[in-house]
Scaffold this motif. Structure first.
Motif, short mmCIF file in Angstrom:
data_model
loop_
_atom_site.label_atom_id
_atom_site.label_comp_id
_atom_site.label_asym_id
_atom_site.label_seq_id
_atom_site.Cartn_x
_atom_site.Cartn_y
_atom_site.Cartn_z
N ALA A 162 -78.62 -15.15 84.51
CA ALA A 162 -77.77 -16.28 84.15
C ALA A 162 -78.40 -17.13 83.05
N ILE A 163 -79.72 -17.34 83.15
CA ILE A 163 -80.41 -18.13 82.13
C ILE A 163 -80.37 -17.41 80.79
N SER A 164 -80.66 -16.11 80.80
CA SER A 164 -80.64 -15.34 79.56
C SER A 164 -79.24 -15.32 78.93
N ALA A 165 -78.23 -15.13 79.76
CA ALA A 165 -76.86 -15.08 79.25
C ALA A 165 -76.41 -16.42 78.70
N SER A 166 -76.83 -17.51 79.34
CA SER A 166 -76.44 -18.84 78.88
C SER A 166 -77.08 -19.15 77.53
N VAL A 167 -78.36 -18.79 77.38
CA VAL A 167 -79.03 -19.02 76.10
C VAL A 167 -78.40 -18.15 75.01
N TRP A 168 -78.14 -16.89 75.34
CA TRP A 168 -77.56 -15.97 74.38
C TRP A 168 -76.15 -16.39 73.97
N GLN A 169 -75.43 -17.07 74.89
CA GLN A 169 -74.05 -17.47 74.63
C GLN A 169 -73.96 -18.47 73.48
N VAL B 163 -62.65 -5.88 64.88
CA VAL B 163 -63.35 -6.01 66.16
C VAL B 163 -64.77 -5.46 66.04
N GLY B 164 -64.93 -4.34 65.32
CA GLY B 164 -66.26 -3.77 65.15
C GLY B 164 -67.20 -4.72 64.43
N LEU B 165 -66.72 -5.40 63.41
CA LEU B 165 -67.55 -6.35 62.66
C LEU B 165 -67.97 -7.53 63.53
N SER B 166 -66.99 -8.16 64.19
CA SER B 166 -67.31 -9.34 64.98
C SER B 166 -68.11 -8.99 66.24
N ALA B 167 -67.78 -7.85 66.88
CA ALA B 167 -68.47 -7.47 68.11
C ALA B 167 -69.91 -7.04 67.82
N THR B 168 -70.16 -6.43 66.68
CA THR B 168 -71.53 -6.06 66.33
C THR B 168 -72.41 -7.29 66.18
N VAL B 169 -71.87 -8.31 65.53
CA VAL B 169 -72.61 -9.57 65.42
C VAL B 169 -72.82 -10.19 66.80
N THR B 170 -71.79 -10.18 67.62
CA THR B 170 -71.89 -10.76 68.96
C THR B 170 -72.93 -10.02 69.80
N ALA B 171 -73.00 -8.71 69.67
CA ALA B 171 -73.94 -7.93 70.46
C ALA B 171 -75.38 -8.28 70.14
N VAL B 172 -75.66 -8.68 68.89
CA VAL B 172 -77.03 -8.96 68.47
C VAL B 172 -77.38 -10.44 68.61
N ALA B 173 -76.49 -11.29 68.14
CA ALA B 173 -76.81 -12.72 68.03
C ALA B 173 -76.03 -13.59 69.00
N GLY B 174 -75.12 -13.01 69.77
CA GLY B 174 -74.27 -13.83 70.61
C GLY B 174 -73.04 -14.29 69.84
N PRO B 175 -72.10 -14.94 70.51
CA PRO B 175 -70.88 -15.38 69.83
C PRO B 175 -71.13 -16.58 68.92
N ILE B 176 -71.22 -16.34 67.61
CA ILE B 176 -71.38 -17.41 66.62
C ILE B 176 -69.98 -17.82 66.19
#
Length: 339
Positions: A184-191, A253-266
């Motif tokens: 939960a802590i890791s996911a919250s920070v990554w979010q 979706v591929g462009l935005s999801a690739t960014v989300t997978a690495v850096a989280g939802p910006i």
């Protein structure tokens, strides 16, 4: 409207809008200036000459610049451009300035996929990326099916997308609350969306994927802009709309999801960059190159602010983009309501 004509071999002529060319050149110069400033910033400010020497493999700060700062700067440039292109795709498809992955639920769907990986399996770079893309595509499918009666464009899809975004946000919060404390802590920070701690190993594969998808988008740029002018005009020009839309949704979706997978939802880069680029270029539609360059400039500048605002504490870049993008969204909604 003035047009620059570039004569190519075999008698072909490439037509370029002069204002768009100037805007792209200015955005590129501004982005390079921010890149240099970001490379100069570490525990303090290094001189630009020392940074340039480090890029040539010389000087005492060579490792700091090339191994610590450079991956983060490259990630900001490439990820910002990817988000700008993703926003331009969906704003052209929906013909609405609110049509962005972070508004219509696609980023939230990608985040849901990543959370499920964190909670149910052993997370790795491959599983996180696949889960993010799968979650984004799943959210896009739900939004499309629910709005199919009103077509792929218009306010109906945007409103349904905002509703899906709210539902998925609640689901994501529930998953975090039900997870183990460390997850939960890791996911919250990554979010929050962050570029902190990225290394060359972290960005090699995502950058490759983004470059490949961007290359495919270049091939589809002309039919994309024709489709944005209206279904009737697109059909008469020989475009197969269902297939084109599927390909464009997959790329977006591929462009935005690739960014989300690495850096989280910006958030808000995909929303604001295409419209800022369109207004600067005074274009009728949403041009791709100004959107990409604006996204790169916004994310690189936002990340530099995130590093220096509360130094030595480095904020997640998503905190800065949320603050700036929230003001932009209020302005955009006010303008749309008045229209």
């Amino acid at each position: 409207m003035s047009i620059l004509k570039v004569r190519l071999r075999a008698g072909h002529v490439l037509r370029i809008d002069a204002r768009t060319a100037v805007v792209c050149a200015v955005l590129a110069v501004l982005s390079l200036a921010v890149v240099l400033a970001a490379l100069c910033y570490g525990s303090g400010w290094d001189r630009p000459g020392d940074v340039l020497a480090a890029l040539r493999g010389e000087g005492p700060i060579r490792v700091s610049v090339t191994q610590w700062r450079m991956p983060r700067v490259v990630a900001a440039l490439v990820f910002g451009a990817a988000l700008g292109l993703a926003g331009a795709i969906f704003q052209n498809l929906t013909r609405n300035p609110l049509g962005a992955p972070d508004i219509i639920g696609l980023d939230a769907g990608a985040y849901t996929g990543v959370l499920l990986v964190f909670s149910l399996t052993v997370a790795s770079e491959a599983t996180i990326t696949l889960a993010a893309i799968g979650g984004g595509l799943g959210a896009a499918l739900v939004v499309y099916l629910l709005s199919a009666g009103g077509g792929f464009s218009g306010l109906r899809l945007i409103v349904i997308g905002i509703g899906i975004q709210a539902v998925l946000t609640a689901v994501n919060s529930w998953i975090i609350l039900r997870s183990d404390l460390d997850i939960a802590i890791s996911a919250s920070v990554w979010q929050a969306g962050s570029l902190n701690g990225l290394d060359w190993v972290d960005i090699d594969a995502p950058v490759t994927v983004i470059v490949a998808l961007s290359g495919l988008l270049v091939v589809l740029a002309r039919p994309l802009h024709q489709a944005a002018l209206g279904d009737e005009l697109a059909v008469t020009s020989g475009i197969t709309l269902p297939r084109l839309r599927i390909l464009l949704v997959l790329i977006g979706v591929g462009l935005s999801a690739t960014v989300t997978a690495v850096a989280g939802p910006i958030v808000f880069i995909a929303l604001s960059a295409p419209q800022i680029g369109r207004r600067l270029a005074a274009a009728a539609g949403v041009p791709l190159l100004p959107a990409a360059l604006t996204g790169a400039f916004l994310l690189t500048g936002s990340d530099l602010i995130a590093q220096s605002l509360l130094a030595p504490t480095m904020l997640p870049v998503g905190v800065v983009t949320t603050g700036v993008g929230g003001l932009y969204l209020l302005w955009l909604l006010t303008k749309e309501i008045r229209r």
